[in-house]
Design a protein around this motif. Structure first.
Motif, PDB file in Angstrom:
ATOM      1  N   VAL A  56       0.862  -1.182   0.000  1.00 43.23           N
ATOM      2  CA  VAL A  56       0.000   0.000   0.000  1.00 43.23           C
ATOM      3  C   VAL A  56       0.899   1.233   0.000  1.00 43.23           C
ATOM      4  O   VAL A  56       1.872   1.296   0.750  1.00 43.23           O
ATOM      5  CB  VAL A  56      -0.909   0.036   1.247  1.00 43.23           C
ATOM      6  N   TYR A  74      -1.288  -6.415   4.483  1.00 42.70           N
ATOM      7  CA  TYR A  74      -0.691  -5.373   3.642  1.00 42.70           C
ATOM      8  C   TYR A  74       0.738  -5.107   4.107  1.00 42.70           C
ATOM      9  O   TYR A  74       1.116  -5.453   5.227  1.00 42.70           O
ATOM     10  CB  TYR A  74      -1.494  -4.070   3.756  1.00 42.70           C
ATOM     11  N   GLN A  89      -2.238   1.604 -10.440  1.00 44.67           N
ATOM     12  CA  GLN A  89      -2.121   0.875  -9.162  1.00 44.67           C
ATOM     13  C   GLN A  89      -2.861   1.600  -8.036  1.00 44.67           C
ATOM     14  O   GLN A  89      -3.155   0.992  -7.001  1.00 44.67           O
ATOM     15  CB  GLN A  89      -0.646   0.700  -8.792  1.00 44.67           C
ATOM     16  N   LYS A 146      -7.949   1.786  -5.108  1.00 44.85           N
ATOM     17  CA  LYS A 146      -7.187   1.184  -4.007  1.00 44.85           C
ATOM     18  C   LYS A 146      -7.167   2.132  -2.806  1.00 44.85           C
ATOM     19  O   LYS A 146      -7.699   3.244  -2.872  1.00 44.85           O
ATOM     20  CB  LYS A 146      -5.746   0.914  -4.455  1.00 44.85           C
ATOM     21  N   THR A 153      -9.117   6.812  -5.312  1.00 42.31           N
ATOM     22  CA  THR A 153      -8.295   6.199  -4.258  1.00 42.31           C
ATOM     23  C   THR A 153      -8.843   6.591  -2.892  1.00 42.31           C
ATOM     24  O   THR A 153      -9.092   7.778  -2.641  1.00 42.31           O
ATOM     25  CB  THR A 153      -6.834   6.693  -4.368  1.00 42.31           C
TER      26      THR A 153
END
Length: 423
Positions: free
Chosen positions: A66, A93, A118, A122, A313
């Protein structure tokens, strides 16, 4: 004569041509895969080439890493550091630490450019210090050190003449050293004025981007430092086998007490000895005139927020405190810090960024800070106790609505009493 010169310089010229062809070739030559150990080292290395690169971040964030955006706080490793706790207790994570001394919103905006896929849908963590928001904004030397032509070309080739694009182009044009890449800098100027890139600029930027991408693929994972991973393994050994907050809180106090014995500020002995001891008398009162209410950093930060919004995000923002004893000694105004906190929280909440951890009033908790402005021991534990559930549990989908007024100089210079005008 020609034959003699060719014998001397021919091999060098041929080698240069081969390297150039290699860099512009669309083929990867097997350099595409990055093994897990390299990802692990890169995630905690804090090296500039990792912050400025693409490939290793991209692959790590595709796995269980992350993005943790921030600055120098990530370098303060102790047993309660988020990377140590995640590794020791085998969390779902792993933090990928993105930041180092001097990285602020503009650098973080650049860092996002090569990992937008990415970040899409997320989660991310963003540690933001109110002390970034000084009247002069980001420091020129730090910006130029972390400026990544790879990330900048990736952004400018995808810009859409939005308010954010024009603002960022203007800031990059102002901040980038004029001796660096004059064509790229001119492109910033053109975009800042709302002009289309010329065909020559587009061709140049595409070729430059391809070469930089290949350089990153070939070289960015070579010789990544393992130094911080060794620190993390050493820290892990000091932790109990099973996670227990109360035990960890006590342990954090014990470690902090043991490592803050040579000064009255609760600063780690090593930091105090190296950074403060010789000039402690000179530093008394030196921050009494510092202000954080007016700064271009507020609009730089807005660009980072808009990138998060574009990628949907889900972000948790952490606002750290200052060491209260040191703050009193240097005269740093808590009211000024709280002014910055109030503006930041308004900027975040009014646009739908509601995950905010405000630690800005906790600088007087014993062993909360490891030095003057960075979390340590109990501070990291507070940080972890807020960030961990956010990352491990499902969250309601964010609903962002970007307000372009936050790019204006009137917002940068707004007093706290005026912030409600920016709705």
């Amino acid at each position: 004569m020609f034959k003699k010169l060719f014998k001397i310089f021919g091999p060098i010229i041929c080698a240069a041509i081969l390297v150039f062809l290699l860099l512009i070739s669309p083929l990867n030559f097997g350099f595409g895969h990055i093994n897990k150990n390299v990802q692990k080292d890169a995630a905690t290395s804090l090296e500039a080439k990792v912050v400025k690169g693409k490939e290793v971040k991209e692959q790590a964030l595709n796995d269980n890493y992350v993005a943790f955006f921030g600055s120098s706080e990530w370098s303060r490793f102790d047993p309660m550091h988020p990377s140590v706790l995640a590794q020791k207790y085998d969390r779902s994570y792993r933090p990928f630490l993105l930041g180092a001394k001097g990285t602020q919103s503009l650098v973080q905006f650049l860092t996002m450019q090569t990992v937008t896929k990415q970040l899409k849908n997320k989660k991310a963590v963003f540690s933001i210090s109110p002390q970034w928001f000084v009247p002069e904004g980001a420091k020129l030397d730090a910006f130029n050190y972390y400026f990544s032509p790879l990330q900048a070309t990736e952004w400018i080739l995808n810009e859409h003449n939005s308010t954010m694009d024009r603002y960022i182009a203007k800031r990059f044009y102002e901040m980038l050293n004029s001796s660096k890449d004059p064509i790229l800098r001119q492109s910033f100027k053109d975009v800042s004025e709302g002009k289309d890139l010329s065909n020559f600029e587009k061709s140049y930027l595409k070729l430059r981007h391809r070469i930089l991408l290949k350089e990153d693929r070939f070289f960015s994972t070579l010789f990544i430092s393992k130094k911080n991973q060794l620190k993390i393994r050493k820290c892990e050994k000091q932790l109990p086998n099973n996670y227990d907050y109360n035990k960890l809180y006590d342990l954090a106090g014990q470690l902090g007490r043991k490592q803050t014995s040579n000064n009255k500020f609760g600063i780690s002995d090593k930091f105090y000895r190296k950074q403060i001891k010789k000039r402690v008398k000179q530093l008394k009162g030196f921050q009494k005139d510092e202000t954080f209410t007016k700064s271009p950093e507020y609009s730089d930060f807005e660009a980072a927020l808009e990138m998060f919004a574009r990628n949907n995000t889900d972000v948790i923002f952490v606002l750290p405190p200052v060491n209260a004893k040191w703050q009193k000694y240097t005269g740093l105004s808590q009211k000024e810090i709280q002014n910055a906190v109030t503006k930041l929280k308004f900027q975040l909440n009014s646009q739908g960024f509601h995950h905010i951890v405000d630690l800005s009033n906790d600088g007087d908790i014993p062993y909360f800070m490891t030095d003057t402005i960075h979390l340590g021991w109990r501070g990291w534990l507070y940080f972890d106790s807020a960030v961990r559930p956010f990352l491990e549990n499902e969250q309601k989908k964010p609903n962002y609505h970007i307000n372009e007024q936050f790019y204006s100089s009137s917002w940068q210079n707004a007093m706290v009493s005026q912030i409600k005008n920016f709705k």
